[in-house]
Scaffold this active site. Structure first.
Site, PDB file in Angstrom:
ATOM      1  N   HIS A   1       1.314  -9.106  10.079  1.00 20.98           N
ATOM      2  CA  HIS A   1       1.593 -10.074   8.708  1.00 20.98           C
ATOM      3  C   HIS A   1       1.909 -11.299   9.274  1.00 20.98           C
ATOM      4  O   HIS A   1       2.620 -11.622  10.379  1.00 20.98           O
ATOM      5  CB  HIS A   1       2.638  -9.459   8.007  1.00 20.98           C
ATOM      6  CG  HIS A   1       2.330  -8.417   7.061  1.00 20.98           C
ATOM      7  ND1 HIS A   1       3.407  -7.617   6.863  1.00 20.98           N
ATOM      8  CD2 HIS A   1       1.243  -8.029   6.385  1.00 20.98           C
ATOM      9  CE1 HIS A   1       2.833  -6.507   5.735  1.00 20.98           C
ATOM     10  NE2 HIS A   1       1.566  -6.985   5.623  1.00 20.98           N
TER      11      HIS A   1
ATOM     12  N   ARG B   1      -4.230  -7.545   7.150  1.00 22.69           N
ATOM     13  CA  ARG B   1      -3.940  -6.823   5.813  1.00 22.69           C
ATOM     14  C   ARG B   1      -4.338  -7.476   4.883  1.00 22.69           C
ATOM     15  O   ARG B   1      -4.362  -6.939   3.439  1.00 22.69           O
ATOM     16  CB  ARG B   1      -2.292  -6.878   5.850  1.00 22.69           C
ATOM     17  CG  ARG B   1      -1.572  -5.822   6.769  1.00 22.69           C
ATOM     18  CD  ARG B   1      -1.782  -4.310   6.713  1.00 22.69           C
ATOM     19  NE  ARG B   1      -1.061  -3.674   7.640  1.00 22.69           N
ATOM     20  CZ  ARG B   1       0.119  -3.184   7.608  1.00 22.69           C
ATOM     21  NH1 ARG B   1       0.575  -3.394   6.716  1.00 22.69           N
ATOM     22  NH2 ARG B   1       0.479  -2.402   8.423  1.00 22.69           N
TER      23      ARG B   1
ATOM     24  N   ASP C   1       8.191   2.920   3.023  1.00 22.37           N
ATOM     25  CA  ASP C   1       8.289   1.467   3.636  1.00 22.37           C
ATOM     26  C   ASP C   1       8.667   0.584   2.108  1.00 22.37           C
ATOM     27  O   ASP C   1       8.543  -0.445   2.407  1.00 22.37           O
ATOM     28  CB  ASP C   1       6.851   1.221   4.018  1.00 22.37           C
ATOM     29  CG  ASP C   1       6.574   1.594   5.211  1.00 22.37           C
ATOM     30  OD1 ASP C   1       7.731   1.886   6.081  1.00 22.37           O
ATOM     31  OD2 ASP C   1       5.597   1.664   5.860  1.00 22.37           O
TER      32      ASP C   1
ATOM     33  N   CYS D   1      11.107  -9.251   6.231  1.00 23.28           N
ATOM     34  CA  CYS D   1      10.340  -8.014   5.658  1.00 23.28           C
ATOM     35  C   CYS D   1      10.919  -7.385   4.446  1.00 23.28           C
ATOM     36  O   CYS D   1      10.665  -6.900   3.436  1.00 23.28           O
ATOM     37  CB  CYS D   1       9.894  -6.887   6.590  1.00 23.28           C
ATOM     38  SG  CYS D   1       8.768  -7.312   7.795  1.00 23.28           S
TER      39      CYS D   1
ATOM     40  N   ARG E   1       0.897   3.112   1.212  1.00 29.16           N
ATOM     41  CA  ARG E   1       1.752   2.044   0.501  1.00 29.16           C
ATOM     42  C   ARG E   1       1.368   1.608  -0.873  1.00 29.16           C
ATOM     43  O   ARG E   1       1.883   0.700  -1.590  1.00 29.16           O
ATOM     44  CB  ARG E   1       1.887   0.845   1.404  1.00 29.16           C
ATOM     45  CG  ARG E   1       2.657   1.224   2.695  1.00 29.16           C
ATOM     46  CD  ARG E   1       3.005  -0.078   3.548  1.00 29.16           C
ATOM     47  NE  ARG E   1       4.191  -0.750   2.718  1.00 29.16           N
ATOM     48  CZ  ARG E   1       4.766  -2.005   3.148  1.00 29.16           C
ATOM     49  NH1 ARG E   1       4.190  -2.496   4.148  1.00 29.16           N
ATOM     50  NH2 ARG E   1       5.648  -2.567   2.464  1.00 29.16           N
TER      51      ARG E   1
END
Length: 265
Positions: A162, A133, A63, A256, A88
């Site tokens: 997000h 998040r 990612d 993103c 992540r």
């Protein structure tokens, strides 16, 4: 005005785990297609006159292509990311190291946050998402470090995990957003702050149409967000549709993939 973006080529992109509703490891993803689509996004920025810097991808971090999550940069200062999921976790230090090696003042955060995934910067304020998040205390931490007012907004739909999946700045003082992604109080705040905002339909939100990047004149946006494109054109924006359907299998779109490096402004 040309912008400066940091991107990460998806050389190791894959959907190997599920940490948001978009991810289905059993279906996987095609890395070669993802790379081609990412190259198209990078080229779109360069054709608009923006500068694109690259961070080296790291094997084992599929990612890492989603550079927006790697930090928040405002006034030439870098507030680092601390990821919510262990898959992540190594991305945060990697991005912070990239900036530190280039002489930027950096801060390693004490609180969980996912960079520009949940922090979106306008001229006078930073809008900050929480609910999935980013811890709300990270909003306070960012405000103290960056010296800019931070407005907290609560996300309520896990598909829009997000802030940058539910809202994007059109310019320094206005935004586009999907109302149903926000709590009632946060929606009231957005209506008060941005009475002339562009409101997205459910159909456009569900193809991550709000995960877009605007330079104030041009909007780079997922091609499938057709109604939103029409409204943006009606408002006088130049629309640049891109196909990032493969990266969307991990819950990502143009924004993103794009971390904005803001200087002293």
């Amino acid at each position: 005005m040309p912008k400066h973006f940091l991107m990460c080529r998806p050389d190791y992109f894959a959907v190997e785990y599920a940490i948001n509703p978009w991810m289905h490891p059993e279906a996987g993803a095609d890395r070669d297609i993802a790379v081609r689509q990412w190259e198209g996004l990078k080229s779109a920025y360069e054709e608009l006159g923006h500068e694109v810097s690259l961070i080296e991808p790291i094997d084992g971090l599929p990612d890492m292509v989603f550079a927006a999550n790697g930090a928040l940069v405002a006034g030439g200062r870098v507030y680092g990311a601390r990821f919510a999921y262990p898959q992540r976790a190594a991305e945060g230090p990697a991005y912070l190291r990239w900036f530190a090696e280039r002489g930027y003042p950096v801060m390693e955060p004490a609180h969980v946050n996912e960079g520009e995934g949940d922090f979106l910067t306008l001229d006078e304020v930073i809008l900050a998402g929480t609910g999935f998040r980013t811890d709300v205390v990270a909003h306070q931490e960012a405000q103290e470090y960056l010296g800019r007012p931070v407005v907290s907004l609560t996300l309520v739909d896990p598909r829009f995990y997000h802030l940058d999946t539910a809202l994007f700045p059109l310019d320094g003082h206005n935004v586009a957003y999907y109302p149903e992604a926000f709590s009632p109080g946060s929606l009231a705040v957005l209506r008060r702050m941005f009475p002339d905002a562009v409101l997205a339909t459910a159909q456009d939100a569900e193809v991550l149409g709000l995960n877009a990047v605007s330079d104030g004149t041009n909007v780079v946006i997922n091609a499938e967000a057709t109604d939103l494109q029409l409204e943006l054109k009606r408002r006088g924006y130049e629309v640049i549709p891109v196909d990032l359907s493969e990266l969307r299998k991990a819950g990502g779109g143009p924004k993103c993939c794009t971390l904005e490096i803001r200087g002293d402004n």
